[in-house]
Design a protein around this motif. Structure first.
Motif, PDB file in Angstrom:
ATOM      1  N   VAL A 257       0.834  -1.205   0.000  1.00 41.40           N
ATOM      2  CA  VAL A 257       0.000   0.000   0.000  1.00 41.40           C
ATOM      3  C   VAL A 257       0.869   1.255   0.000  1.00 41.40           C
ATOM      4  O   VAL A 257       0.653   2.175  -0.789  1.00 41.40           O
ATOM      5  N   PHE A 258       1.865   1.271   0.917  1.00 45.18           N
ATOM      6  CA  PHE A 258       2.662   2.492   1.031  1.00 45.18           C
ATOM      7  C   PHE A 258       3.780   2.558  -0.002  1.00 45.18           C
ATOM      8  O   PHE A 258       4.400   3.598  -0.186  1.00 45.18           O
TER       9      PHE A 258
ATOM     10  N   ARG B 232       3.159   1.907  -3.207  1.00 49.41           N
ATOM     11  CA  ARG B 232       2.575   2.349  -4.482  1.00 49.41           C
ATOM     12  C   ARG B 232       2.817   3.831  -4.686  1.00 49.41           C
ATOM     13  O   ARG B 232       2.529   4.638  -3.804  1.00 49.41           O
TER      14      ARG B 232
ATOM     15  N   ARG C 248       1.227   5.986  -6.479  1.00 47.82           N
ATOM     16  CA  ARG C 248       0.041   6.857  -6.449  1.00 47.82           C
ATOM     17  C   ARG C 248      -0.400   7.139  -5.022  1.00 47.82           C
ATOM     18  O   ARG C 248      -0.913   8.208  -4.718  1.00 47.82           O
ATOM     19  N   ASN C 249      -0.175   6.161  -4.109  1.00 42.85           N
ATOM     20  CA  ASN C 249      -0.544   6.408  -2.717  1.00 42.85           C
ATOM     21  C   ASN C 249       0.395   7.412  -2.074  1.00 42.85           C
ATOM     22  O   ASN C 249      -0.032   8.257  -1.278  1.00 42.85           O
ATOM     23  N   GLN C 250       1.679   7.315  -2.424  1.00 43.50           N
ATOM     24  CA  GLN C 250       2.641   8.294  -1.896  1.00 43.50           C
ATOM     25  C   GLN C 250       2.288   9.696  -2.387  1.00 43.50           C
ATOM     26  O   GLN C 250       2.293  10.661  -1.623  1.00 43.50           O
TER      27      GLN C 250
ATOM     28  N   GLY D  21      -0.626  10.639  -3.230  1.00 39.59           N
ATOM     29  CA  GLY D  21      -1.845  11.009  -2.515  1.00 39.59           C
ATOM     30  C   GLY D  21      -1.550  11.660  -1.175  1.00 39.59           C
ATOM     31  O   GLY D  21      -2.151  12.678  -0.811  1.00 39.59           O
TER      32      GLY D  21
ATOM     33  N   ALA E  76      -9.108   9.581  -0.539  1.00 42.91           N
ATOM     34  CA  ALA E  76      -7.895   8.787  -0.351  1.00 42.91           C
ATOM     35  C   ALA E  76      -8.242   7.373   0.102  1.00 42.91           C
ATOM     36  O   ALA E  76      -7.689   6.387  -0.412  1.00 42.91           O
TER      37      ALA E  76
ATOM     38  N   LEU F  94      -7.619   3.534  -1.757  1.00 49.00           N
ATOM     39  CA  LEU F  94      -7.047   2.349  -1.104  1.00 49.00           C
ATOM     40  C   LEU F  94      -8.027   1.179  -1.169  1.00 49.00           C
ATOM     41  O   LEU F  94      -7.643   0.043  -1.450  1.00 49.00           O
TER      42      LEU F  94
ATOM     43  N   ASP G 191      -8.266  -0.461  -4.553  1.00 42.08           N
ATOM     44  CA  ASP G 191      -7.127  -1.325  -4.829  1.00 42.08           C
ATOM     45  C   ASP G 191      -7.204  -2.643  -4.074  1.00 42.08           C
ATOM     46  O   ASP G 191      -6.689  -3.656  -4.537  1.00 42.08           O
TER      47      ASP G 191
ATOM     48  N   GLY H 111      -4.153   2.819   6.710  1.00 40.64           N
ATOM     49  CA  GLY H 111      -4.142   3.867   5.682  1.00 40.64           C
ATOM     50  C   GLY H 111      -4.923   5.093   6.124  1.00 40.64           C
ATOM     51  O   GLY H 111      -4.469   6.232   5.957  1.00 40.64           O
TER      52      GLY H 111
ATOM     53  N   THR I  22     -13.406   2.591  -6.591  1.00 40.57           N
ATOM     54  CA  THR I  22     -12.992   3.868  -5.997  1.00 40.57           C
ATOM     55  C   THR I  22     -14.047   4.943  -6.214  1.00 40.57           C
ATOM     56  O   THR I  22     -14.454   5.643  -5.282  1.00 40.57           O
TER      57      THR I  22
END
Lengths: 356, 286
Positions: free
Chosen positions: B28-29, B31, B33-35, B37, B94, B98, B101, B136, B210
């Motif tokens: 998760v962390f 990815r 795109r999450n960073q 985000g 956000a 998550l 995904d 998250g 999402t």
């Protein structure tokens, strides 16, 4: 295979049960008081009032919820004339509000209105009185005169005499009973029921809930003729331990405007509205009193006219005007500028207008 | 199976749960795109701080009574103000990303069937996903709150906070209350995450999951803003999300937050249950 399916089935059952339980918990939380009524020893209205008068608690902290459903159209309060005081009063009368109350002694009390992300509070600590508004970032302060005694009544009466007198006075217009004990904030309560005798009254009943243990009133409901709760105030949580003295200590935070209140500039509640030279006349008594303000030559401003013109037109021997009819209050604004208002049916308003 | 053997098996299973959880968090962390985000969440609160600073420089002395205006007097309030602003759209968005995904994303990539070969049951796999959504949510809220405090302190300085009740509390007490606010917001976001997890089991398109989750949260906010539906408001997930502001009263007002936590819990349990019912017998074809 069957064993695993059985286990899975059981787990499904558990899960459904957990979900149902959670939903039931929420429902219970939302609709507290739907449980069976407590069985309390019966009390007559006079006995109940005597106990209320004699109620003596060390102190209390409580949260009250106020709900109003007057059937009023939602008005844009900002567009209303007459400044902030009126619009905030109207805002208080409509919608829902949460109030926190602390009492430790007759001269130590705090009431805070905690709506949204603002707080308005009134605090009395000994001879100091503070009014605080977080929204306006304003504090008002007054010092009470410690030598001033409460003005003695003309004829001193014992509480029981006063109660008898009170009951005698409202007896002709009102039926007073105690009934239907229930729960408020999880506590058993007695209910004092006031029922107006006159059919023209839009108030069907007023019910006051009184805690069965301490005899402190915990709520009140005004039930309109159509059966809805027009106004209801009820405690959602109450604690009868004495709150700490810190609660009543207030020091205005730095950077906040502090206004000193003197006797001339008393809190706005007691102030008379400006420019209202002539007093309104009252027709009828008790529940069905109708107040009529005298004709005014002043033209109402534009927004008010727009609101008035959206109301239905009514006419009769008394003249011609616009009718605002809600669950609890009826008002008629006549073309010559008179305003008649009362918690009565429109017919009674017309009769009062024709009396003149 | 003898007792020691059984306990070893249990320990192994626990170990595999833990390993799966750690690898899920790494995924998760890790990815990009999450960073990004998280940087966006931080950027928004920074933007809010800068905008307030500019307005303070242009109109010195003008001050309202709301939480946003309070930032001008004390940077720590930017943490609360950031949460207030971002809870309406950006934090739920956000969490929706998550959640999309979580299952649908894996199914879309074709990695879900490999995941199911790990020695954990499907319900545990789903629990790992749910816990990762909770983490998250926590990280998202923390970034907003702590970022707000840092940016606010840099721009406006820090000092004792003035509560809504007009009393003063120390910086330590203020930061503790902010942390409680973060935890409260986390629970609400995690409950939305469970709605997202359920939606995620319905589709193999992460974008669809999402968008659907973000729409649910936005729809709830809109319903919550319609005064004619006030009978419905107590039942809406988002209705008490902003109640963390009650932490800034003196004494702290807990009634609304406690009810809010119950509502969050009910939504969380019901939708996690629904997700499990759906995921339990789902045919994983990709």
């Amino acid at each position: 295979m069957t064993a695993t399916r059985g286990a899975a089935g059981r787990r499904t059952l558990w899960l459904v049960a957990a979900g149902a339980l959670a939903a039931a918990g929420i429902t219970g939380l939302m609709a507290r008081g739907a449980v069976a009524d407590p069985t309390l020893p019966p009390l007559t209205p006079a006995e109940l009032l005597a106990k209320v008068a004699a109620a003596d608690v060390d102190g209390m902290s409580a949260t009250f919820e106020q709900r109003s459903d007057l059937g009023l159209p939602t008005l844009p309060t900002s567009s209303l004339p007459d400044g902030e005081d009126l619009s905030s009063a109207i805002a208080l009368l409509t919608g829902n509000h949460t109030v926190r109350v602390w009492v430790a002694a007759p001269d130590k009390a705090k009431v805070a209105l905690v709506d949204g992300s603002t707080e308005s509070a009134a605090i009395r600590n000994g001879n100091e009185v503070w009014l605080w508004s977080s929204e306006k970032q304003q504090a008002k302060h007054a010092t009470l005169d410690p030598s001033a005694k409460p003005t003695p009544t003309a004829t001193p009466m014992s509480p029981s005499e006063a109660i008898t007198k009170f009951l005698d006075e409202i007896e002709p217009t009102t039926e007073v009973t105690t009934s239907g004990s229930g729960y408020v904030a999880g506590r058993a309560v007695y209910q004092l029921v006031l029922t107006p005798k006159d059919d023209a009254s839009l108030v069907a009943q007023v019910r006051v809930s009184v805690d069965a243990q301490t005899f402190v009133p915990l709520g009140a409901r005004v039930i309109a003729d159509d059966g809805t709760d027009a106004i209801s105030v009820a405690a959602t949580s109450v604690d009868f331990t004495r709150p700490s003295d810190d609660v009543f200590a207030f020091a205005p935070p730095p950077g906040v405007e502090v206004t000193e209140m003197t006797k001339d500039s008393a809190p706005s509640g007691t102030e008379k509205p400006k420019g209202d030279a002539k007093e309104p006349t009252v027709h009828g008594t008790g529940w069905t009193a109708v107040a009529i303000s005298p004709a005014s030559t002043e033209k109402p401003d534009k927004e008010l006219t727009t609101i008035l013109e959206s109301l239905p037109e009514v006419s009769g021997s008394w003249g011609h005007g616009r009718l605002l009819s809600t669950a609890l209050v009826t008002a008629v604004v006549t073309d010559d500028g008179r305003v008649a208002i009362g918690a009565v049916t429109p017919e009674r308003i017309y009769a009062a207008l024709a009396e003149r | 199976m003898s007792a020691p053997e059984a306990s070893v098996a249990v320990r192994q299973r626990r170990g595999s749960f833990g390993r799966l959880f750690v690898s899920e968090l790494q995924l998760v962390f890790g990815r990009r795109r999450n960073q990004v985000g998280l940087v966006v969440l931080l950027g928004l609160v920074t933007m809010l701080g800068v905008a307030l600073k500019v307005s303070q420089l242009r109109h010195p002395g003008a001050r309202g009574g709301d939480i946003i205006s309070a930032v001008a007097g004390n940077g720590i309030f930017l943490g609360f103000a950031g949460l207030t602003i971002e809870i309406a759209l950006f934090l739920p968005l956000a969490v929706s990303v998550l959640a999309g995904d979580a299952i649908a994303g894996e199914a879309n990539l074709g990695t879900l069937r490999y995941l199911l070969t790990s020695p954990v049951s499907r319900v545990r796999l789903l629990a790992v996903k749910a816990c990762a959504l909770g983490v998250g949510s926590l990280v998202g809220a923390l970034v907003v709150a702590l970022g707000g405090v840092l940016v606010g302190t840099a721009l406006f300085g820090a000092g004792p906070l003035i509560t809504l009740s007009g009393s003063r509390i120390g910086i330590g007490d203020g930061l503790l209350r902010l942390l409680l606010a973060v935890l409260y917001v986390t629970v609400g976001l995690a409950a939305l995450g469970m709605i997202g997890l359920f939606v995620s089991t319905l589709t193999e398109q992460p974008i669809a999951a999402t968008v659907a989750t973000a729409m649910v949260s936005t729809l709830l906010w809109i319903l919550d803003a319609v005064p004619q539906l006030d009978w419905l408001h107590p039942w809406l997930l988002v209705d008490r999300w902003s109640a963390f502001i009650d932490l800034l009263r003196d004494p702290i007002f807990t009634d609304r937050m406690v009810t809010g936590l119950w509502v969050d819990l009910a939504y969380g349990v019901v939708f996690f249950g629904a997700a499990w019912l759906r995921f339990r017998n789902k045919n994983i074809t990709s």
